[in-house]
Enzyme design. Structure first.
Site, short mmCIF file in Angstrom:
data_model
loop_
_atom_site.label_atom_id
_atom_site.label_comp_id
_atom_site.label_asym_id
_atom_site.label_seq_id
_atom_site.Cartn_x
_atom_site.Cartn_y
_atom_site.Cartn_z
N PHE A 1 45.05 46.99 40.16
CA PHE A 1 45.14 45.93 39.15
C PHE A 1 43.74 45.53 38.72
O PHE A 1 42.93 45.10 39.54
CB PHE A 1 45.88 44.70 39.69
CG PHE A 1 46.06 43.64 38.64
CD1 PHE A 1 47.14 43.66 37.78
CD2 PHE A 1 45.12 42.61 38.50
CE1 PHE A 1 47.29 42.69 36.78
CE2 PHE A 1 45.27 41.64 37.51
CZ PHE A 1 46.36 41.68 36.65
N ASP B 1 35.75 46.59 42.15
CA ASP B 1 36.33 45.41 41.52
C ASP B 1 36.58 44.38 42.62
O ASP B 1 37.56 44.47 43.35
CB ASP B 1 37.62 45.78 40.78
CG ASP B 1 38.28 44.57 40.12
OD1 ASP B 1 37.79 43.44 40.30
OD2 ASP B 1 39.30 44.77 39.42
N LYS C 1 37.81 35.16 39.65
CA LYS C 1 38.59 34.26 40.50
C LYS C 1 37.75 33.24 41.28
O LYS C 1 37.37 32.23 40.72
CB LYS C 1 39.50 35.09 41.42
CG LYS C 1 40.50 35.92 40.60
CD LYS C 1 41.73 36.34 41.36
CE LYS C 1 42.85 36.75 40.41
NZ LYS C 1 42.99 38.19 40.20
C1 LIG Z 1 43.00 39.02 38.93
C2 LIG Z 1 42.28 40.32 38.92
C3 LIG Z 1 41.70 40.83 37.73
C4 LIG Z 1 41.87 40.17 36.40
O1 LIG Z 1 41.30 38.91 36.33
P1 LIG Z 1 41.72 37.92 35.15
O2 LIG Z 1 40.82 36.74 35.33
O3 LIG Z 1 43.17 37.60 35.34
O4 LIG Z 1 41.49 38.63 33.87
C5 LIG Z 1 40.98 42.01 37.82
N1 LIG Z 1 40.84 42.65 39.01
C6 LIG Z 1 41.38 42.19 40.14
C7 LIG Z 1 41.15 42.94 41.42
C8 LIG Z 1 42.13 41.01 40.15
O5 LIG Z 1 42.69 40.58 41.28
#
Ligand SMILES: *Cc1c(COP(=O)(O)O)cnc(C)c1O
Length: 407
Positions: A133, A218, A247
């Protein structure tokens, strides 16, 4: 009333229970009827410091009186300070900022493409993992491997391929002349908290080096102390070339970042930008959050509470034939049957907020200052809900004892 407003005015982007949340403090949320919830969702692992943390409120108030934004055309002090501190802590060279995790991924994708164009004869492809994700812009969706997404908004930007998460052999065989970079989450969050093991992350570094590729981690979900170290990659002892953060970096306000080392430092004026990128209001919050999470006793607390949470979940898992997995304060209970949403709703009614990222997975992502009592209280409510919703495990012939995955 609220359901009427939703029906008439609010786009239905996600299924939500009816109550409207009006107030938060630490590990608790209150709805408009005054009902109190113990929150182990925390804005989807966003509120590293809990609800309405005083440090964030103060940073916002101070900065709001000073300067909201001079525009990205001029320097501002909080952005400069946050860039320096993140690079120093992460062992990276330069940072840039945006507002969401998806935007940070977009930026990382641009960096990989520009780097491949310059250094690998126009290579542009990024290999990521199945079930990954990375966010919801079109390119971030293309980089993600969430089942069912392929069919949602085609055509997606080309240049992304997916391999099974955790297999170095599959990654190696997917690399070609058009590959520019490897992109993975150090622990897959939305996929249901899947830790691939440190050897995998080390192996990816070796593959990237052997083939001359960029390695992108990420850390939007795993960064900022969530896994017990400031960055999850520290525990594997490898440094990526590019890191994305989001986040917890803003702990409730929209702030994300991309960090690069000297090798991946390819962005030049004109390549990238955004009206709100690096605005001092959000950057001041980022600095305030870093003040807290970089205190040595802070991460020690996260590791202690993580042990307590994992231990409690392990006990429930052995009683109900499930498994546990995760790292730090990002943990999951993996059920034998697709009952996670039913359990989540049962807990909701009893004032406990949990997340079910997969039909058989419950995810636990409390604020990082969660107390021992709050963890005990969560485990108690969860145990009560499990006993209502799931049959107890019968250790009889033919059923093997449940085992646990990576700690
Ligand atoms: C939540 C998340 C995203 C996306 O972040 P948003 O602020 O919702 O755009 C990207 N990568 C990972 C691993 C995430 O958990």
């Amino acid at each position: 009333m609220n359901s009427q407003i939703e029906q008439h005015y609010l786009m239905n982007v996600v299924e939500r229970p009816a109550p409207v949340m009006v107030r938060g403090r630490g590990s608790y949320l209150w709805d408009e009827s005054g009902k109190k919830y113990l929150d182990f969702v925390q804005g989807w692992a966003v509120n590293a410091l809990g609800h309405a943390p005083r440090e964030v409120a103060l940073a916002l108030a101070r900065q709001a009186e000073l300067l909201l934004t001079p525009s990205p055309a001029y320097h501002n002090a909080p952005q400069l300070e946050l860039a320096r501190r993140l690079c120093e802590h992460g062992g990276m060279t330069r940072a840039t900022f945006c507002s969401s995790g998806a935007e940070a991924i977009e930026t990382a994708i641009k960096i990989c493409r520009k780097w491949g164009n310059r250094n690998r004869s126009g290579a542009y492809e990024i290999i990521s993992a199945q079930n990954a994700f990375h966010g919801r812009t079109l390119a971030a969706m293309a980089a993600s491997g969430k089942p069912g997404w392929d069919a949602l908004f085609p055509p997606y930007p080309p240049g992304f391929s997916k391999v099974a998460f955790g297999s170095l052999a599959m990654m190696a065989s997917a690399i070609s002349a058009s590959t520019a970079a490897i992109l993975v989450e150090p622990v897959q969050g939305e996929a249901g908290v899947i830790h691939p093991g440190v050897d995998y992350l080390r192996g990816l570094r070796q593959l990237a080096d052997a083939h001359g590729l960029l390695l992108v981690f990420d850390e939007v979900q795993t960064g900022m102390g969530r896994t017990g170290s400031l960055f999850a990659f520290e525990q594997a002892g490898v440094l990526p070339d590019v890191v994305t953060l989001g986040k917890g970096l803003g702990s409730g306000v929209p702030l994300s970042a991309v960090l690069v080392n000297a090798r991946a430092d390819v962005i030049c004026p004109g390549d990238h930008g955004g009206t709100f990128n690096g605005n001092p209001l959000m950057a001041a919050v980022g600095c305030a959050v870093l003040d807290v999470v970089t205190r040595p006793e802070f991460l020690e607390w996260v590791r202690l509470r993580a042990q307590q949470l994992r231990c409690g979940l392990d006990q429930l898992a052995s009683r109900y034939a499930c498994q546990t997995r995760g790292q730090g304060l990002l943990q999951a209970l993996v059920l034998e049957t697709p009952m996670a949403e039913q359990l989540r709703d049962h807990c909701f009614d009893r004032g406990l907020l949990l997340n079910a990222p997969r039909p058989n997975v419950l995810r636990f992502m409390p604020q990082l200052r969660v107390s021992a009592d709050e963890i005990d209280s969560m485990l108690e409510t969860l145990a009560a809900s499990l006993s209502c919703v799931l049959p107890a495990f019968q250790p009889s012939a033919g059923v093997s004892q449940p085992s646990t995955a990576v700690a």
